[in-house]
Design an enzyme around this catalytic site. Structure first.
Site, short mmCIF file in Angstrom:
data_model
loop_
_atom_site.label_atom_id
_atom_site.label_comp_id
_atom_site.label_asym_id
_atom_site.label_seq_id
_atom_site.Cartn_x
_atom_site.Cartn_y
_atom_site.Cartn_z
CB ILE A 51 -1.10 0.04 1.61
CG1 ILE A 51 -1.98 -1.65 1.22
CG2 ILE A 51 -1.50 1.69 1.46
CD1 ILE A 51 -3.09 -1.19 2.42
N PRO A 52 1.00 1.56 -1.25
CG PRO A 52 0.64 2.93 -2.89
CD PRO A 52 -0.19 1.71 -2.63
CB CYS A 53 2.27 5.16 3.19
SG CYS A 53 3.28 3.94 3.67
CG HIS A 54 6.25 5.04 -1.30
ND1 HIS A 54 5.30 3.56 -1.20
CD2 HIS A 54 6.50 4.87 -2.99
CE1 HIS A 54 5.87 3.36 -2.04
NE2 HIS A 54 5.76 3.61 -3.60
#
Lengths: 173, 229
Positions: B193-196
């Site tokens: 989950i690409p929270c970056h």
């Protein structure tokens, strides 16, 4: 290989005898059922850490013995009783007097087994009624084979010494 | 006659060779108490209940493993029968286990088999060979709000960035940018989950709670060729 499938096979192969073992140690169906669950839950949590080639049967007996004796300690000596003796094991229609005497004897024997050191009573039940070899008992109790054998004989000798007056009074049972 | 039986008599009884009546009453009493064992009915009931419990335990088992990649170091992943439950890097095995099993109630097993699919995809991503994941997630332990934030974040394509406020707006709650940041800070499966890809409205990186903090966030965005103006 799915480790959970291996575990299910282990349960299939050993749950009946472990339940019988717990029943014999606890002499109470619902306690034996609780401890069966606790035994296999502990086994499940530890299953993958078990070294390949370990004797699973002895390992399950080791866990079951620990669970049952912890339970017996919590239950307390005052609660030790033989209240649900299986009617299948009793002679048919004994006289009331004989029945009372018989129950007293059986309760006294049961209490005497309970009062033995844990390893002696466990070793005795495993050898005589669960059919484990001395090697398996040694694994379960984490001792050597000679010690496992000594536990069984010490249990029997102690019990025999405690009940000399019943020797050869066969009509009682 | 009060002496106890000889050892060979006891052996004979123990091995089941002497079932005749000519035995001390004690031995008969022991057989009476112990030989019958539980009834078939009790055994069947106990086994049925045990089987039911085991199915429940298996559903809750968490399989985990780790791998190493030059970009971020050691990466731990944990899956259950439903999907990925945790991923982290820059932590020790103990820290990772504490993260997924806070109360020491779960059954954890190291397994390369169950984690192989996730590990392969994350490795390919870190190599720059993959831009999206085909992995089931198990977010059932999270609050509805956090799930909403994470699933919205999941839709941000590779190489693109959005702000915390954008996510809040997409959730229909434009004032919740700070809460979005907090929810992403507790993202159990960073990278997947690409929270970056979520940064602050002022163009700064914002925060990053996975291993290596903001340095890792910058590395992942560089991997995706995102240039922050």
């Amino acid at each position: 290989m799915d480790p959970t499938l291996d575990f299910e096979r282990l349960v299939e192969n050993h749950s009946e005898e472990i339940f019988a073992y717990l029943w014999r140690l606890l002499y109470n169906v619902s306690d034996a059922e609780d401890d069966l669950q606790e035994t296999f839950l502990r086994a499940f949590r530890a299953y993958l850490r078990l070294k390949a080639g370990s004797n699973h049967r002895a390992w399950l007996y080791k866990i079951a013995t620990n669970v049952a004796y912890t339970h017996l300690k919590q239950r307390g000596r005052s609660e030790i009783r033989l209240d649900d003796l299986d009617p299948r094991s009793l002679p048919t229609q004994p006289s009331i007097a004989l029945q009372v005497e018989q129950n007293e004897l059986l309760s006294a024997v049961w209490r005497a087994v309970q009062a033995l050191p844990e390893k002696q009573s466990a070793a005795f039940v495993m050898r005589k009624y669960q059919g484990l070899s001395y090697t398996e008992i040694a694994d379960a109790l984490q001792c050597n084979r000679d010690t496992a054998r000594a536990h069984v004989y010490q249990a029997l000798k102690k019990l025999l010494l405690q009940f000399p007056e019943f020797k050869y009074e066969r009509n009682l049972i | 006659m009060n002496e106890i039986l000889s050892e060979s008599d006891l052996t004979s009884w123990l091995e089941g060779n002497n079932q005749s009546g000519d035995l001390p009453v004690l031995l008969h009493a022991l057989d009476t108490i112990y030989r019958p064992g539980p009834t078939a009915e009790n055994i069947a009931k106990a086994q049925t209940n045990l089987h039911r419990s085991i199915q429940a335990w298996i559903q809750q088992v968490i399989f985990y493993d780790d791998f190493s990649h030059p970009l971020v170091g050691t990466v731990f992943v944990a899956v259950n029968k439903h999907g990925l439950v945790a991923l982290n890097f820059g932590v020790t095995e103990e820290q990772f286990i504490a993260q997924i099993d806070k109360h020491n109630r779960k059954v954890l097993m190291r397994s390369s088999e169950y984690t192989a699919k996730v590990i392969r995809q994350v490795y390919e991503y870190l190599n720059g060979e993959r831009t999206h994941f085909e992995i089931s997630l198990d977010l059932s332990q999270l609050s509805e709000f956090q799930k909403g934030v994470l699933l919205t974040t999941l839709k941000i394509p590779h190489g693109q960035i959005v702000t915390y406020a954008d996510i809040a707006k997409r959730l229909g709650n434009p004032k919740a940018a700070r809460a979005v940041g907090q929810a992403l800070g507790r993202n159990p499966v960073p990278i997947v989950i690409p929270c970056h890809r979520v940064i602050a409205s002022n163009g700064s990186l914002g925060g990053y709670s996975a291993g290596g903090g903001l340095e890792s966030k910058a590395k992942l965005l560089a991997l995706e060729r995102v240039s922050l103006v």
